[in-house]
Design a protein around this motif. Structure first.
Motif, PDB file in Angstrom:
ATOM      1  N   SER A 178       0.930  -1.308  -0.082  1.00  0.00           N
ATOM      2  CA  SER A 178      -0.070  -0.199   0.226  1.00  0.00           C
ATOM      3  C   SER A 178       0.796   1.185  -0.008  1.00  0.00           C
ATOM      4  O   SER A 178       0.725   2.173  -0.963  1.00  0.00           O
ATOM      5  N   GLU A 179       1.867   1.234   0.954  1.00  0.00           N
ATOM      6  CA  GLU A 179       2.875   2.417   0.759  1.00  0.00           C
ATOM      7  C   GLU A 179       3.602   2.838  -0.577  1.00  0.00           C
ATOM      8  O   GLU A 179       3.966   3.712  -0.790  1.00  0.00           O
ATOM      9  N   ALA A 180       3.889   1.433  -0.940  1.00  0.00           N
ATOM     10  CA  ALA A 180       4.982   1.613  -2.289  1.00  0.00           C
ATOM     11  C   ALA A 180       4.059   2.215  -3.444  1.00  0.00           C
ATOM     12  O   ALA A 180       4.680   2.916  -4.167  1.00  0.00           O
ATOM     13  N   ALA A 181       2.876   2.128  -3.375  1.00  0.00           N
ATOM     14  CA  ALA A 181       2.181   2.686  -4.364  1.00  0.00           C
ATOM     15  C   ALA A 181       1.466   4.111  -4.002  1.00  0.00           C
ATOM     16  O   ALA A 181       0.823   4.699  -4.913  1.00  0.00           O
ATOM     17  N   SER A 182       1.880   4.688  -2.800  1.00  0.00           N
ATOM     18  CA  SER A 182       1.171   5.907  -2.275  1.00  0.00           C
ATOM     19  C   SER A 182       2.238   7.074  -2.723  1.00  0.00           C
ATOM     20  O   SER A 182       3.060   7.155  -2.140  1.00  0.00           O
ATOM     21  N   GLU A 183       1.598   8.055  -3.279  1.00  0.00           N
ATOM     22  CA  GLU A 183       2.175   9.219  -3.725  1.00  0.00           C
ATOM     23  C   GLU A 183       2.335  10.240  -2.310  1.00  0.00           C
ATOM     24  O   GLU A 183       3.562  10.832  -2.060  1.00  0.00           O
ATOM     25  N   ALA A 184       1.373  10.076  -1.507  1.00  0.00           N
ATOM     26  CA  ALA A 184       1.630  10.797  -0.205  1.00  0.00           C
ATOM     27  C   ALA A 184       2.823  10.336   0.428  1.00  0.00           C
ATOM     28  O   ALA A 184       3.388  11.229   0.857  1.00  0.00           O
ATOM     29  N   VAL A 185       2.687   8.937   0.764  1.00  0.00           N
ATOM     30  CA  VAL A 185       3.748   8.468   1.509  1.00  0.00           C
ATOM     31  C   VAL A 185       5.112   8.659   0.930  1.00  0.00           C
ATOM     32  O   VAL A 185       6.172   8.887   1.489  1.00  0.00           O
ATOM     33  N   GLN A 186       5.396   8.629  -0.496  1.00  0.00           N
ATOM     34  CA  GLN A 186       6.591   8.851  -1.323  1.00  0.00           C
ATOM     35  C   GLN A 186       6.922  10.296  -0.871  1.00  0.00           C
ATOM     36  O   GLN A 186       8.153  10.537  -0.741  1.00  0.00           O
ATOM     37  N   TYR A 187       5.929  11.213  -0.835  1.00  0.00           N
ATOM     38  CA  TYR A 187       6.326  12.597  -0.595  1.00  0.00           C
ATOM     39  C   TYR A 187       6.817  12.689   0.689  1.00  0.00           C
ATOM     40  O   TYR A 187       7.714  13.300   1.113  1.00  0.00           O
ATOM     41  N   ILE A 188       6.183  11.957   1.833  1.00  0.00           N
ATOM     42  CA  ILE A 188       6.866  11.928   3.159  1.00  0.00           C
ATOM     43  C   ILE A 188       8.289  11.499   3.271  1.00  0.00           C
ATOM     44  O   ILE A 188       8.927  12.003   3.992  1.00  0.00           O
ATOM     45  N   ASP A 189       8.531  10.553   2.467  1.00  0.00           N
ATOM     46  CA  ASP A 189       9.904   9.955   2.508  1.00  0.00           C
ATOM     47  C   ASP A 189      11.073  10.936   1.672  1.00  0.00           C
ATOM     48  O   ASP A 189      11.981  11.188   2.407  1.00  0.00           O
TER      49      ASP A 189
END
Length: 325
Positions: A178-189
Motif C-alpha cells: 500500500s505504501e509503495a503505491a502511495s504518492e503521499a507516502v513517497q512525498y513524506i519519504d
C-alpha cells in the motif's frame, strides 16, 4: 510475473483473492471503456451474468447480504475515522507544517484514483480471504513445522510462533504494498528530514487513513451500491434457476436407477436451493430498501468528509503560518 521466479506466499494470496474480484467486476470496468469515445462504439462485455448457474444462484442471497453489510460497514468506518482527523496535528511534534499540509492534500486526492481503488480492493480481498482461511493455513504450516522439528528430534511447540509469524508477515506485506503505491507516502519519504524522523511513521499512518477514508467516501460506497443494483436486477432469473434446481434434484431422487450417492447429493442440492429460495425475497427487499437510501447517505458522507477534512487542513495551515513568523 517473472518467468521462473517462485511466488511468495503473499503474492499467491493476492492472485487467489484478486482473481475472483476481477472476474466479477470485469463487465463493470469494460463498460467504462467507451468514455471519451463514441457511445455507439462501446465494446461488448466479455462476460455474462451467472444467474442461470446453480452455484451462483444458491449463493446469491448471501452475496446480497454481504453487500448490504459492506455498505454499512464502510459508512461506519468513514464516520469513525473522520472523528480522528481533529487529533492528527496534535500527534506530530514540530514538523515542517507546510510539508504535512502537502502530504495530507495528496492523500485526499489519492483516495479517488483508479490505482488506489485497485490497491484497496486487492488488500481487502486478501485480508478477507486470510480471515476466512487463515486458521486452516496456520494449522497446516504449524503442522509441517512440527513434523520437521520432530524429525530433527526437537521437542518444541511451533503452532503459535508460526501462526503469529504468518499474521505479522501478511500484515507487513500488505502495508508495504500500500505504501509503495502511495504518492503521499513517497512525498513524506522525500521530505523526511524536514518532517522530522520522529514524525514520519505517525504521519504515514495519518495519510493512510485519510486516503482510505477519501476512497470509502467518494468511491467505495457508490461502487457497492452499483454492484447491489446489478444483483437486484438478476433476482427474477436467480429465482427461476433455484426453482429449476429444486425440480432437477427431486427428479434425481425419484429415479430408481440412480445410486445412493447421487440421491444423497441431489438431496443436499435441493436443500441448498430451497434454503436460498426461502431467503431470496427478504434479501432482495432489504437490498432494495438500502438502494432507496443510498443517495441521501452518500451525500451525508460527502458533507461530513468535506467538513472534517477542511477543518484538518485549516488547523495544519494555521500551524504552517505560525511557523513562518
Amino acid at each position: 510475473m517473472l518467468r521462473g521466479r517462485r511466488l511468495t506466499a503473499s503474492e499467491l494470496l493476492f492472485q487467489c483473492a484478486g482473481m475472483q474480484r476481477r472476474l466479477y467486476s470485469s463487465w463493470i470496468l469494460l463498460g467504462a471503456l467507451w468514455l471519451g469515445g463514441c457511445a455507439s462504439e462501446q465494446p461488448k462485455p466479455l462476460t455474462v451474468s451467472a444467474a442461470n448457474q446453480r452455484g451462483y444462484a444458491t449463493g446469491y442471497p448471501a452475496e446480497l447480504a454481504e453487500m448490504r453489510g459492506q455498505f454499512t460497514q464502510d459508512e461506519l468506518q468513514v464516520q469513525q475515522t473522520l472523528g480522528e482527523f481533529s487529533t492528527y496535528p496534535g500527534q506530530l511534534d514540530k514538523p515542517n507544517w507546510s510539508d504535512v499540509e502537502a502530504a495530507v492534500k495528496l492523500a485526499d486526492q489519492e483516495g479517488t484514483s483508479a490505482a488506489y481503488a485497485e490497491s484497496y480492493a486487492d488488500t481487502h480481498e486478501v485480508s478477507e480471504f486470510y480471515g476466512e482461511e487463515g486458521k486452516d493455513i496456520k494449522q497446516k504450516v504449524g503442522g509441517a513445522a512440527m513434523f520437521a522439528a520432530k524429525e530433527k528430534t526437537c521437542d518444541v511447540e511451533l503452532y503459535g510462533p508460526t501462526g503469529y509469524a504468518l499474521d505479522k508477515s501478511l500484515e507487513k506485506k500488505l502495508q508495504e504494498r500500500s505504501e509503495a503505491a502511495s504518492e503521499a507516502v513517497q512525498y513524506i519519504d522525500d521530505n523526511a528530514d524536514r518532517i522530522l524522523p520522529k514524525n514520519v511513521e505517525k504521519l504515514k499512518t495519518q495519510v493512510g487513513k485519510i486516503t482510505a477514508t477519501s476512497y470509502l467516501t467518494h468511491v467505495a460506497v457508490r461502487q457497492t451500491a452499483r454492484d447491489m443494483q446489478a444483483l437486484v436486477a438478476e433476482a427474477s432469473k436467480v429465482r427461476s434457476t433455484l426453482e429449476d434446481a429444486v425440480e432437477q434434484a427431486k427428479a434425481v431422487q425419484a429415479d430408481a436407477s440412480r445410486s445412493k450417492g447421487d440421491v444423497a447429493r441431489a438431496a443436499a442440492r435441493q436443500k441448498a436451493a430451497e434454503d436460498a429460495l426461502s431467503k431470496l425475497d427478504s434479501e432482495v427487499n432489504q437490498a432494495e430498501h438500502v438502494l432507496t437510501t443510498v443517495e441521501e447517505r452518500t451525500k451525508k458522507l460527502d458533507a461530513d468528509y468535506e467538513r472534517a477534512f477542511d477543518s484538518l487542513k485549516d488547523a495544519i495551515s494555521a500551524q504552517a503560518k505560525a511557523q513562518v513568523k
